[in-house]
Scaffold this motif. Structure first.
Motif, short mmCIF file in Angstrom:
data_model
loop_
_atom_site.label_atom_id
_atom_site.label_comp_id
_atom_site.label_asym_id
_atom_site.label_seq_id
_atom_site.Cartn_x
_atom_site.Cartn_y
_atom_site.Cartn_z
N MET A 118 -15.12 7.26 2.55
CA MET A 118 -13.75 7.12 2.05
C MET A 118 -13.76 6.40 0.70
O MET A 118 -14.49 5.42 0.54
CB MET A 118 -12.93 6.29 3.05
CG MET A 118 -11.45 6.38 2.80
SD MET A 118 -10.47 5.68 4.14
CE MET A 118 -10.54 3.95 3.80
N THR A 119 -13.01 6.92 -0.27
CA THR A 119 -12.95 6.26 -1.57
C THR A 119 -11.57 5.62 -1.78
O THR A 119 -10.55 6.21 -1.42
CB THR A 119 -13.20 7.25 -2.73
OG1 THR A 119 -12.24 8.29 -2.61
CG2 THR A 119 -14.60 7.82 -2.68
N ILE A 120 -11.58 4.42 -2.32
CA ILE A 120 -10.31 3.74 -2.60
C ILE A 120 -10.38 3.02 -3.94
O ILE A 120 -11.47 2.70 -4.41
CB ILE A 120 -9.94 2.72 -1.50
CG1 ILE A 120 -11.06 1.67 -1.32
CG2 ILE A 120 -9.59 3.37 -0.19
CD1 ILE A 120 -10.61 0.45 -0.55
N ALA A 121 -9.19 2.80 -4.54
CA ALA A 121 -9.13 2.01 -5.78
C ALA A 121 -8.92 0.56 -5.35
O ALA A 121 -7.80 0.13 -5.09
CB ALA A 121 -7.99 2.50 -6.65
N LYS A 122 -10.04 -0.17 -5.23
CA LYS A 122 -10.00 -1.51 -4.63
C LYS A 122 -9.06 -2.47 -5.36
O LYS A 122 -8.29 -3.19 -4.73
CB LYS A 122 -11.41 -2.10 -4.60
CG LYS A 122 -12.34 -1.43 -3.62
CD LYS A 122 -13.70 -2.07 -3.65
CE LYS A 122 -14.62 -1.39 -2.64
NZ LYS A 122 -15.96 -1.95 -2.65
N ASN A 123 -9.15 -2.47 -6.69
CA ASN A 123 -8.34 -3.44 -7.45
C ASN A 123 -6.85 -3.16 -7.33
O ASN A 123 -6.04 -4.07 -7.22
CB ASN A 123 -8.76 -3.42 -8.92
CG ASN A 123 -10.10 -4.08 -9.12
OD1 ASN A 123 -10.67 -4.63 -8.17
ND2 ASN A 123 -10.62 -4.01 -10.32
N ARG A 124 -6.51 -1.84 -7.37
CA ARG A 124 -5.09 -1.50 -7.29
C ARG A 124 -4.52 -1.85 -5.92
O ARG A 124 -3.44 -2.42 -5.81
CB ARG A 124 -4.88 -0.02 -7.61
CG ARG A 124 -4.48 0.17 -9.08
CD ARG A 124 -4.31 1.62 -9.39
NE ARG A 124 -5.62 2.25 -9.58
CZ ARG A 124 -5.80 3.56 -9.65
NH1 ARG A 124 -4.78 4.38 -9.51
NH2 ARG A 124 -6.99 4.06 -9.85
N ILE A 125 -5.29 -1.53 -4.88
CA ILE A 125 -4.82 -1.86 -3.52
C ILE A 125 -4.73 -3.38 -3.36
O ILE A 125 -3.73 -3.91 -2.88
CB ILE A 125 -5.78 -1.26 -2.45
CG1 ILE A 125 -5.66 0.26 -2.48
CG2 ILE A 125 -5.46 -1.79 -1.06
CD1 ILE A 125 -6.58 0.98 -1.53
N GLY A 126 -5.78 -4.08 -3.82
CA GLY A 126 -5.78 -5.55 -3.73
C GLY A 126 -4.61 -6.15 -4.49
O GLY A 126 -3.94 -7.06 -4.00
N GLY A 127 -4.37 -5.63 -5.70
CA GLY A 127 -3.26 -6.13 -6.53
C GLY A 127 -1.92 -5.93 -5.85
O GLY A 127 -1.07 -6.82 -5.85
N LEU A 128 -1.73 -4.73 -5.27
CA LEU A 128 -0.45 -4.43 -4.60
C LEU A 128 -0.23 -5.33 -3.38
O LEU A 128 0.87 -5.85 -3.17
CB LEU A 128 -0.42 -2.95 -4.16
CG LEU A 128 -0.04 -1.96 -5.25
CD1 LEU A 128 -0.19 -0.53 -4.75
CD2 LEU A 128 1.39 -2.20 -5.74
N ILE A 129 -1.30 -5.51 -2.60
CA ILE A 129 -1.17 -6.37 -1.40
C ILE A 129 -0.82 -7.79 -1.82
O ILE A 129 0.08 -8.43 -1.27
CB ILE A 129 -2.49 -6.36 -0.57
CG1 ILE A 129 -2.71 -4.98 0.05
CG2 ILE A 129 -2.46 -7.42 0.53
CD1 ILE A 129 -4.04 -4.80 0.75
N PHE A 130 -1.52 -8.29 -2.84
CA PHE A 130 -1.27 -9.67 -3.28
C PHE A 130 0.11 -9.82 -3.90
O PHE A 130 0.75 -10.87 -3.75
CB PHE A 130 -2.37 -10.10 -4.26
CG PHE A 130 -2.52 -11.60 -4.34
CD1 PHE A 130 -3.09 -12.29 -3.28
CD2 PHE A 130 -2.09 -12.30 -5.44
CE1 PHE A 130 -3.21 -13.66 -3.33
CE2 PHE A 130 -2.21 -13.68 -5.50
CZ PHE A 130 -2.79 -14.36 -4.44
N LEU A 131 0.57 -8.75 -4.57
CA LEU A 131 1.92 -8.79 -5.14
C LEU A 131 2.96 -8.90 -4.02
O LEU A 131 3.88 -9.74 -4.08
CB LEU A 131 2.17 -7.52 -5.97
CG LEU A 131 3.53 -7.42 -6.65
CD1 LEU A 131 3.71 -8.52 -7.68
CD2 LEU A 131 3.71 -6.06 -7.32
#
Lengths: 154, 512
Positions: free
Chosen positions: A1-14
């Motif tokens: 599975m591929t994910i955009a780690k930074n974008r997902i991390g950024g959204l969760i933290f936001l």
């Protein structure tokens, strides 16, 4: 599975920072606190603002981020172990330390693929009994026997 | 000072404390050897045990575990190319090729001697510098402490590596956010408890440390199938070969050990830098200093390539105790866990520790050195047997570690609800690890959160509710400037480099 780690991390933290910021507004204040420069709300409010700022910075800096591959992990075994820990927490005070911990260890060994009966036995009940004896008799730490044993009159 | 050393020696050599040191070194070596579990996990697992001990014995046990775990992590780096922690990644560069050549025993012995030299030089520096810094820091005010904590948090983020600065900062903020859960210490207002009495006292540090560094690491190792392959490598490590070093070899590595130890200590003292950066730096410098011929040997089993990171990471581990003991600010994840344990004992590390609890202050320093001696004379000959312990089947070992982690927290609070909270935090920690968020800065933020808020509040009260203390008080201003430099220095440098590079490209393009 591929994910955009930074974008997902950024959204969760936001989302987390916004939720934290909203909860900050619910912190009760004493009369006269409005004249104080530093109240119970001050640091949380500052942290919420910094959190939002950092999440946005991560989201903006990862606009061109390439999706990366997640390592191949065995999620089933993790879910089973987590479930086992949750059940252990739920039954610990009902079954008591001795029974609940023996069952926890037995199930844990079993889940991870151990099937040798002698090993399963010797690494659970005797080990937990020695640990329990050390805690209650040597270190004088009180461990409640549990509702089941109390009901049985032990 | 010598009176302090005497107090430390008499406390550390008490039979029970010596026993704790032996147990700590042994347990640390064993836990550190397990792939995935590093010094932070090892120290976190020991905290519940130390609660039943007096502060000096507890800290001596943890110091032993710390050293043992770093040594254990080196052992797994050398034997199976699976570093137990980031500080021993470099050890595997030359240690594993040596083991593959059948020189595992020599590599382990060299790692132990290098660690010993690093620890010895680190301990000597610690004896001289810690009291000096403690005396100076007696004049520190709340504003200086606030600035130091900001420096500690920003430095941790700054050393997190390229591309990870933002994530490390976010984790610091998350830790600070978690520290605000519970009753506000100054006016008794409940914050983020959502009406639950379980959160009135806030989150427990032990719970957070165990869930993130013990539970999450263990569950991750079960999920990762490659660790099974690593265990089969352990089972194949039947013979280690000779552990003897020749005179020529000792002569070759001695200057490397001394150089790397001094460098390691200096890097270790810097908040946030820690043993990993020290090991990488020492390895890089040693390779640059080597002759063209010797340079080729690096990465292929070079003795100097193994001695440099091992001396540096041990000296840095000692160095990281300087800011912890003198300023109360942890320099690494492990010292952050130790700070939490000290606070749980009712001991506030900082300049007052030197005055109020000289026995703790000095016994930690002395036990640091004794820990090195124990590792050399006890662990090294026992390594072949300790390595056998790794052959305990993982299906038995994993549930036992989970049991010790859960019970460790339960036996402090006697609240089964904590086990559920641990599971939730463990799931969150696994998610954060998969998204490449570092967890040590979160723990640091959590531990410093309460102190940071108290000191900022006090500084504002002293300065008539004005933030001007940040630039009007020279010491505070200097520390704040260093914090800003730590935070913005690297990005600014990158920006300037990019601009200069672009300009050069433009000039080349124009001239063409």
């Amino acid at each position: 599975m591929t994910i955009a780690k930074n974008r997902i991390g950024g959204l969760i933290f936001l989302a987390l920072s916004l939720g934290y910021g909203y909860s900050t507004t619910l912190i009760p204040m004493y009369p006269g606190d409005e004249y104080e420069i530093f109240t119970a709300k001050t640091l949380p409010a500052v942290l919420a603002i910094i959190g939002v700022f950092l999440s946005l910075a991560l989201l903006i800096s990862s606009r061109d981020e390439q999706k990366s591959e997640l390592p191949k992990l065995d999620w089933t075994i993790a879910a089973k172990l987590m479930g086992l820990m949750v059940v252990y927490g739920l039954v610990l005070e009902t079954l008591g330390f001795l029974i609940a911990t023996t069952l926890f260890l037995l199930c844990g060994y079993w889940l991870l693929g151990e099937r040798r009966k002698m090993l399963l036995f010797f690494c659970s009940l005797p080990l937990v009994t020695v640990f329990w004896y050390g805690l209650t008799q040597l270190l004088d730490i009180y461990l409640a026997p549990g509702a089941v044993l109390q009901w049985m009159g032990v | 000072m010598w009176e302090g050393v005497y107090i430390g020696v008499t406390t550390a050599v008490m039979p029970f404390n010596l026993l704790m040191l032996f147990v700590g070194c042994f347990a640390g070596t064993f836990i550190g050897m397990l792939p995935g579990l590093g010094p932070v996990s090892a120290v976190a697992l020991m905290i519940p045990v130390t609660y039943g001990l007096d502060p000096s014995s507890g800290i001596i046990l943890m110091a032993g575990v710390y050293y043992g775990a770093v040594f254990g992590a080196s052992t797994s780096s050398i034997l199976i190319n699976a570093p137990g922690c980031s500080a021993t990644v470099v050890t595997a560069f030359d240690g594993y090729p040596m083991a593959q050549r059948g020189q595992a025993g020599k590599a382990l012995a060299l790692a132990a001697y290098s660690s010993f030299v690093g620890g010895t030089i680190g301990a000597i520096f610690l004896i001289f510098f810690a009291p000096m810094l403690a005396t100076v820091s007696l004049s520190f005010q709340s504003s200086d402490y606030f600035a130091l904590m900001v420096l500690g948090l920003t430095a941790v983020a700054a050393f997190a590596g390229k591309g990870n600065i933002l994530k490390a900062l976010m984790m610091c903020v998350l830790g600070l956010m978690l520290s605000t859960v519970g009753t506000d210490r100054s006016n008794g207002v409940e914050r983020f408890t959502f009406g639950s009495i379980e959160f009135i006292d806030g989150l427990s540090f032990l719970l957070l440390a165990m869930a993130t560094f013990a539970l999450a690491e263990v569950v991750m190792s079960v999920m990762d199938k490659s660790t099974d392959a690593q265990q089969s490598k352990v089972n194949n490590t039947s013979s280690l070969g000779s552990m003897k070093l020749t005179k020529a070899e000792i002569k070759e590595v001695a200057p490397t050990m001394v150089r790397s130890s001094v460098l390691g200590f200096i890097v270790g003292v810097l908040p946030g830098a820690g043993a990993t950066i020290a090991a990488f730096l020492a390895y890089g410098i040693e390779r640059n200093l080597a002759s063209a011929k010797a340079k080729l040997g690096f990465g292929k089993g070079s003795l100097r390539g193994l001695a440099a990171p091992e001396s540096a990471n041990n000296a840095a581990s000692t160095g990281s105790f300087v800011p912890l003991l003198t300023l109360g600010i942890p320099g690494s994840g492990t010292t952050a866990v130790m700070l939490g344990a000290l606070i749980a004992y009712g001991i506030q590390p900082g300049p007052q520790l030197f005055i109020d609890h000289p026995d703790v202050f000095w016994s930690v320093i002395v036990s640091m050195y004794l820990g090195n001696v124990v590792l050399l004379i006890l662990n090294l000959p026992l390594i072949p047997y300790i390595a056998k312990l790794l052959e305990i089947p993982r299906p038995i070992l994993i549930p036992l570690i989970l049991f010790f982690s859960l019970t460790g927290v339960y036996l402090v609070s006697f609240n089964a609800f904590d086990i559920q909270v641990m599971v939730i935090i463990c799931i969150a920690a696994i998610g954060l690890k998969l998204l490449d968020f570092p967890l040590a800065p979160m723990l640091l933020g959590f531990i410093l959160g309460g102190m940071l808020e108290d000191n900022l509040r006090r500084a504002l009260l002293i300065n008539d509710e004005s933030l001007s203390f940040m630039w009007e008080r020279p010491l505070t201003a200097v520390i704040m400037a260093l914090a800003m430099l730590a935070l913005f220095g690297q990005p600014l440098l990158n920006f300037i480099r990019n601009r200069v590079g672009q300009r050069k490209e433009q000039d080349v393009f124009d001239s063409e």
